[in-house]
Design a protein around this motif. Structure first.
Motif, PDB file in Angstrom:
ATOM      1  N   ILE A   1      -4.233  -8.974  -2.480  1.00  0.00           N
ATOM      2  CA  ILE A   1      -3.766  -7.635  -2.846  1.00  0.00           C
ATOM      3  C   ILE A   1      -3.972  -7.341  -4.335  1.00  0.00           C
ATOM      4  N   ASP A   2      -4.354  -8.353  -5.135  1.00  0.00           N
ATOM      5  CA  ASP A   2      -4.623  -8.135  -6.558  1.00  0.00           C
ATOM      6  C   ASP A   2      -6.103  -7.794  -6.703  1.00  0.00           C
ATOM      7  N   CYS A   3      -6.383  -6.541  -7.026  1.00  0.00           N
ATOM      8  CA  CYS A   3      -7.771  -6.066  -7.038  1.00  0.00           C
ATOM      9  C   CYS A   3      -8.455  -6.240  -8.393  1.00  0.00           C
ATOM     10  N   ARG A   4      -7.762  -6.723  -9.391  1.00  0.00           N
ATOM     11  CA  ARG A   4      -8.365  -6.819 -10.720  1.00  0.00           C
ATOM     12  C   ARG A   4      -9.527  -7.806 -10.718  1.00  0.00           C
ATOM     13  N   GLY A   5     -10.681  -7.294 -11.088  1.00  0.00           N
ATOM     14  CA  GLY A   5     -11.865  -8.121 -11.228  1.00  0.00           C
ATOM     15  C   GLY A   5     -12.549  -8.461  -9.928  1.00  0.00           C
ATOM     16  N   ILE A   6     -11.970  -8.030  -8.790  1.00  0.00           N
ATOM     17  CA  ILE A   6     -12.562  -8.424  -7.520  1.00  0.00           C
ATOM     18  C   ILE A   6     -13.916  -7.770  -7.281  1.00  0.00           C
ATOM     19  N   TYR A   7     -14.082  -6.559  -7.838  1.00  0.00           N
ATOM     20  CA  TYR A   7     -15.364  -5.867  -7.698  1.00  0.00           C
ATOM     21  C   TYR A   7     -15.951  -5.533  -9.063  1.00  0.00           C
ATOM     22  N   GLY A   8     -15.688  -6.356 -10.048  1.00  0.00           N
ATOM     23  CA  GLY A   8     -16.223  -6.111 -11.388  1.00  0.00           C
ATOM     24  C   GLY A   8     -15.658  -4.839 -11.955  1.00  0.00           C
ATOM     25  N   ASN A   9     -16.505  -4.042 -12.563  1.00  0.00           N
ATOM     26  CA  ASN A   9     -16.075  -2.807 -13.203  1.00  0.00           C
ATOM     27  C   ASN A   9     -16.466  -1.584 -12.389  1.00  0.00           C
ATOM     28  N   SER A  10     -16.770  -1.778 -11.112  1.00  0.00           N
ATOM     29  CA  SER A  10     -17.161  -0.625 -10.302  1.00  0.00           C
ATOM     30  C   SER A  10     -15.997   0.338 -10.180  1.00  0.00           C
ATOM     31  N   THR A  11     -16.322   1.582 -10.062  1.00  0.00           N
ATOM     32  CA  THR A  11     -15.291   2.616  -9.993  1.00  0.00           C
ATOM     33  C   THR A  11     -14.691   2.675  -8.614  1.00  0.00           C
TER      34      THR A  11
ATOM     35  N   THR B   1      -7.450   0.632 -12.229  1.00  0.00           N
ATOM     36  CA  THR B   1      -6.964   0.252 -13.544  1.00  0.00           C
ATOM     37  C   THR B   1      -6.362  -1.133 -13.448  1.00  0.00           C
ATOM     38  N   ASP B   2      -6.033  -1.701 -14.599  1.00  0.00           N
ATOM     39  CA  ASP B   2      -5.391  -3.011 -14.603  1.00  0.00           C
ATOM     40  C   ASP B   2      -3.960  -2.940 -14.089  1.00  0.00           C
ATOM     41  N   ASP B   3      -3.414  -1.714 -14.059  1.00  0.00           N
ATOM     42  CA  ASP B   3      -2.042  -1.550 -13.579  1.00  0.00           C
ATOM     43  C   ASP B   3      -2.064  -1.225 -12.091  1.00  0.00           C
ATOM     44  N   PRO B   4      -1.652  -2.142 -11.264  1.00  0.00           N
ATOM     45  CA  PRO B   4      -1.706  -1.884  -9.823  1.00  0.00           C
ATOM     46  C   PRO B   4      -0.785  -0.761  -9.384  1.00  0.00           C
ATOM     47  N   ASN B   5       0.156  -0.369 -10.261  1.00  0.00           N
ATOM     48  CA  ASN B   5       1.081   0.713  -9.899  1.00  0.00           C
ATOM     49  C   ASN B   5       0.686   2.049 -10.490  1.00  0.00           C
ATOM     50  N   ALA B   6      -0.476   2.090 -11.124  1.00  0.00           N
ATOM     51  CA  ALA B   6      -0.882   3.347 -11.762  1.00  0.00           C
ATOM     52  C   ALA B   6      -1.089   4.428 -10.720  1.00  0.00           C
ATOM     53  N   SER B   7      -0.674   5.641 -11.035  1.00  0.00           N
ATOM     54  CA  SER B   7      -0.785   6.755 -10.094  1.00  0.00           C
ATOM     55  C   SER B   7      -1.946   7.654 -10.457  1.00  0.00           C
TER      56      SER B   7
ATOM     57  N   MET C   1       0.833  -1.203   0.000  1.00  0.00           N
ATOM     58  CA  MET C   1       0.000   0.000   0.000  1.00  0.00           C
ATOM     59  C   MET C   1       0.871   1.258   0.000  1.00  0.00           C
ATOM     60  N   LEU C   2       1.920   1.251   0.803  1.00  0.00           N
ATOM     61  CA  LEU C   2       2.811   2.411   0.857  1.00  0.00           C
ATOM     62  C   LEU C   2       3.562   2.588  -0.463  1.00  0.00           C
ATOM     63  N   LYS C   3       3.856   1.497  -1.150  1.00  0.00           N
ATOM     64  CA  LYS C   3       4.485   1.591  -2.472  1.00  0.00           C
ATOM     65  C   LYS C   3       3.561   2.303  -3.447  1.00  0.00           C
ATOM     66  N   LYS C   4       2.278   1.993  -3.391  1.00  0.00           N
ATOM     67  CA  LYS C   4       1.327   2.635  -4.307  1.00  0.00           C
ATOM     68  C   LYS C   4       1.137   4.110  -3.964  1.00  0.00           C
ATOM     69  N   VAL C   5       1.167   4.430  -2.663  1.00  0.00           N
ATOM     70  CA  VAL C   5       1.083   5.834  -2.260  1.00  0.00           C
ATOM     71  C   VAL C   5       2.276   6.614  -2.808  1.00  0.00           C
TER      72      VAL C   5
END
Length: 890
Positions: free
Chosen positions: A821-831, A838-844, A720-724
């Motif tokens: 920790i992989d959130c892709r698809g876990i909640y469908g396409n909800s915002t 995004t599909d990129d877990p490192n996207a800022s 989480m801190l890496k993404k922050v």
């Protein structure tokens, strides 16, 4: 009368004369032996123990982790050097100049002494003195003796001392080798400017170690032995140059080099000094060294109580081994200098033609009054003010102290004046526990006396004189961000105090998370002008959003909750009586902006620093104790009481927003737990301390390594801190994580950065909390503190000398994580909030990254009446402070 008859008649007379001559000679020899015998028993002659362990004031050396010297503590800057570290040509120069027969005598050179006596008798000048190197060393044992009285008395004392020197010289020769005598002499001679001993002299005059002295430099220092004041190369260059040439000529005559080599050495060879007078504050890490000195004094005090031996950090020649990495320290100091100069430039522009002490904004009249009183305290603490105070008040205050046994301070006089003007002020102070009943009674007794009338009159004169003096322009040096970190100017003392006080300060500390060793320490922007250390463990500031990861970590560790879990951005209320919060009324925190009503994953909520989500997590935890327990296990003393007598980490839910004051030192140590796979290490900066003989008298005890956070939960927090920290991931080779923090009214800006091998904490703010940016953008942690971290890390990564591996990665637990920790698809396409996942877990989603681009060529404007810049054009300030209803956190 024949010759034979004459001899026969006068033989008894000759025998008589010869007899008396032998008697007188015998008496003389016996008297001399008796004289030296009793003189050798003199009480002021150095004892055997004193000769073997001379009571010199030896400087204590501070060593960095690589063994380099980063500072000294001393009364005399005296550091011993071993004989083998002396260059051969230095020893040759010494013997050729001071004592040619050094290896042939036993302390007193009778041949040289006879030559001197003969020269005196014949009225001629003898070539060379009669004093040996050993005698000169002996003389240093008596260098502090004074010879008072009349001429005859002084002459007798001087003569007796000379005889004592001879005895001491013989004793020295019996107890020490020739090499040891040379070493002792060169270690004890005072070369001026606080440089006692050849090591300090080499550093002071040439900026190098004795072993690195060239022939010419060695000759100059040996030349000073005859008379350091007259042959002072700093003050009398011509004298020193001539003396150096004399030393070289004597070396030539002694056969150490040829005549051609001599002329080559003296030919157009001017003195090339690299003079630098050493002081305690010079060198790297001055804030650290001052804090180290205090810590070592405490350690030595405890050792003294334990074994009865009192050590002195300034005189006992200790060696302190520290954990500081000198290369990392240099990068930290360089980053602070660069970024704080930029911060200050923007700060002065934003406050152009405005006064932080009277600026209204959201402040109440009471707050502004408090600011002005605070500035008066700063003024009254100045040396200039104290001179006026002594002139006007000292006599009256002394009489008051004698009569009432109370040493009145200025703030107490102000209290009494307020009470006299407006009755009830004492009662108000007592109600707030700022004044005791006993002291208020003493105040009233003083106010009823005649001394009070005198004191009031003198106080009025003092204030008038101070007002006049402090508003008068004068030449002075002030701090400035340039090559010398100061400049000359003309300014009133009043404005100079405001100018100094308006400088933003910083505290930066770097810790090795695996060991807890502190690698760098920067306590402020400039130790010469700003002594206050902002890294010191006792210096606490509100931490803001940097505390939120502890709340998230508690929720994740307690529940095993995924950082992909989503929380609506809406108001959450912790009600009176709910859980174990012990609230007296409902508490509903607000965001920095409006409630969006959208869902935010914990990933995104921490990145956006959403207060609502932190409040939601605290509500679900149901109590502050799990959070406080985690923080305690990470090294923070949560139960220590603050100045208000309350736990410094309060038992209130507001801690989830950072409503607690901590030091940079402690907070960085706690964040190091994340980088150390959940294990806590207490920061430390002393490895060991040795006495002058090299014996270890203190060693930092080994630490246990308790687990503060389970391995899976810790790795989730690191992720989480890496993404922050996404905005800086692309600028560094190192895998990093981090969190910014900004407190109410932008008074404190933070950045805590973690990496596998180094954790760095950065704080930026004013010594007064109203010395802060008015605009939200410029005052946030991502703008003020984070660039210091980034530039320091860049310097460390590029440094080929520093021991640092930028390719090392955070440790990931073996096997499959128990927390997703992989959130892709876990909640469908909800915002996910405003930006969505995004599909990129490192996207800022941090808009603009640093946003810290400013024109470096823009004119610097201090905003003060400074005659070097009398007519500056006022710049347009950034956006004014947002007056909307917000809590002031990130």
């Amino acid at each position: 009368m024949t010759n034979q008859e004459y001899r026969e008649n006068n033989m008894p007379k000759y025998k008589k004369y010869i007899k008396w001559m032998w008697i007188l000679w015998g008496v003389g020899v016996f008297s001399t032996i008796l004289f030296f015998f009793f003189l050798s028993r003199s009480s002021d002659l150095p004892s055997t123990d004193e000769l073997q362990n001379p009571k010199n004031n030896l400087a204590t050396e501070v060593l960095a982790a690589d063994g380099s010297v980063i500072g000294r503590y001393y009364v005399e800057n005296r550091v011993k050097v071993a004989y083998e570290d002396l260059p051969e040509h230095l020893i040759q120069a010494l013997i050729a100049t001071e004592d040619k027969r050094f290896y042939k005598h036993a302390g007193i050179d009778l041949e040289a002494l006879g030559r001197v006596v003969k020269g005196l008798a014949l009225g001629t000048t003898s070539k060379g003195g009669g004093s040996t190197i050993t005698q000169q060393l002996a003389k240093l044992q008596y260098s502090n003796r004074s010879f008072k009285g009349g001429k005859i008395k002084r002459a007798i004392k001087l003569g007796l001392t000379k005889f004592k020197e001879w005895i001491t010289a013989v004793q020295l020769e019996r107890r020490y080798t020739k090499e040891e005598i040379i070493m002792m002499y060169l270690n004890e001679f005072d070369f001026l400017y606080g440089a006692v001993g050849i090591k300090s002299a080499s550093e002071t005059y040439f900026g190098k170690q004795p072993k690195d002295l060239d022939l010419s430099e060695a000759a100059m220092l040996v030349g000073m032995l005859k008379n350091p004041a007259f042959y002072n190369p700093k003050k009398f260059k011509k004298n020193a140059k001539e003396r150096k040439e004399t030393v070289l000529k004597l070396m030539m005559e002694a056969g150490h080099f040829s005549e051609e080599e001599y002329y080559e050495l003296v030919k157009n060879k001017d003195l090339q000094l690299n003079f630098s007078r050493k002081s305690h504050s010079e060198g790297i890490a001055p804030y650290f060294r001052e804090e180290l000195r205090k810590e070592v004094k405490n350690i030595l005090s405890e050792l003294g109580e334990k074994d009865g031996k009192e050590y002195n950090v300034h005189t006992d020649g200790l060696t302190i081994y520290t954990t500081i990495d000198p290369r990392m320290q240099l990068h930290a100091e360089a980053s602070v200098a660069k970024n704080m100069a930029n911060n200050q430039k923007k700060f002065f522009k934003e406050w152009k033609n405005k006064d932080p002490w009277t600026y209204k904004g959201k402040a109440t009249d009471k707050e502004i009054e408090m600011r002005l009183e605070s500035f008066q305290k700063v003024l009254r603490g100045s040396d200039r003010y104290q001179i006026h105070r002594d002139i006007h008040l000292s006599e009256t205050l002394s009489l008051i102290q004698q009569k009432y046994e109370l040493s009145l301070r200025d703030y107490e006089i102000v209290r009494m004046l307020k009470e006299e003007k407006e009755a009830g002020h004492f009662a108000e102070l007592r109600e707030k526990n700022f004044l005791s009943e006993k002291k208020s009674k003493i105040y009233r007794r003083i106010m009823r006396s005649d001394l009070w009338k005198t004191l009031k009159n003198q106080w009025a004169k003092l204030e008038k004189e101070v007002e006049k003096d402090f508003k008068k322009k004068t030449k002075m040096k002030i701090f400035a961000y340039n090559d010398t970190m100061e400049r000359d100017t003309i300014m009133t003392p009043w404005d100079s105090l405001r100018y100094i006080r308006m400088h933003l300060q910083t505290g930066v500390v770097a810790v090795d998370p695996q060991s807890g060793a502190i690698k760098a320490w920067v306590g402020g922007i400039n130790h010469k002008y700003f002594k206050f250390d902002h890294v010191n463990k006792s210096v606490e500031r509100q931490v803001g959003s940097t505390f939120k990861p502890f709340v998230y970590a508690t929720a994740i560790a307690e529940w095993g909750i995924s950082p992909c879990y989503k929380v609506p951005d809406m108001a959450y209320t912790i009600h009176k009586g709910e859980g174990c919060f012990e609230l007296l009324k409902d508490w509903t925190p607000k965001n920095f902006g409006e409630y969006t009503g959208k869902e935010f994953s914990l990933y995104k909520a921490l990145e956006k620093s959403k207060n609502t989500v932190s409040a939601y997590l605290m509500k679900q935890i149901g109590c502050t104790e799990p959070v406080r327990t985690l923080v305690k296990n990470m090294g923070i003393d949560v139960d220590a009481l603050n100045v208000y007598g309350e736990p410094r980490v309060p038992k209130q839910p507001s801690i989830c927003l950072g409503a607690t004051d901590l030091s940079v030192y402690e907070l960085t140590g706690a964040y190091a737990t994340f980088a150390n796979n959940g294990f806590s290490k207490k920061p430390f900066f002393i490895s060991k301390i040795e006495d002058k003989n090299g014996d270890v008298i203190y060693r930092t005890p080994p630490q246990t390594t308790p687990r503060a956070l389970n391995e899976d939960a810790n790795y989730v927090m690191v992720d989480m801190l890496k993404k922050v920290a996404n905005p800086i991931q692309g600028q560094l080779k190192t895998e990093v994580g981090g969190k910014t923090g900004t407190t109410n009214n932008h008074a404190d800006a933070w950045f805590m950065g973690i990496a596998p091998e180094i954790v760095i904490g950065v704080w930026v703010g004013g010594d007064d909390r109203w010395i802060r940016f008015r605009s939200t953008y410029n005052g946030q942690g991502g703008i003020l503190a984070r660039p210091i971290y980034v530039d320091m890390m860049k310097g460390i990564e590029k440094d080929t000398i520093v021991k640092y591996n930028p390719n090392k990665r955070f440790k990931k637990p073996l096997g499959e994580l128990s927390i997703r920790i992989d959130c892709r698809g876990i909640y469908g396409n909800s915002t996910d909030g405003e930006e969505g996942l995004t599909d990129d877990p490192n996207a800022s989603t941090d808009p603009g990254g640093f946003g810290d681009e400013y024109d470096d060529d823009e004119e610097e404007d201090l905003g003060f009446d400074d005659e070097e810049n009398p007519n500056p054009s006022p710049p347009t300030p950034p956006n004014e402070e947002d007056d909307g209803d917000d809590d002031g956190f990130d």
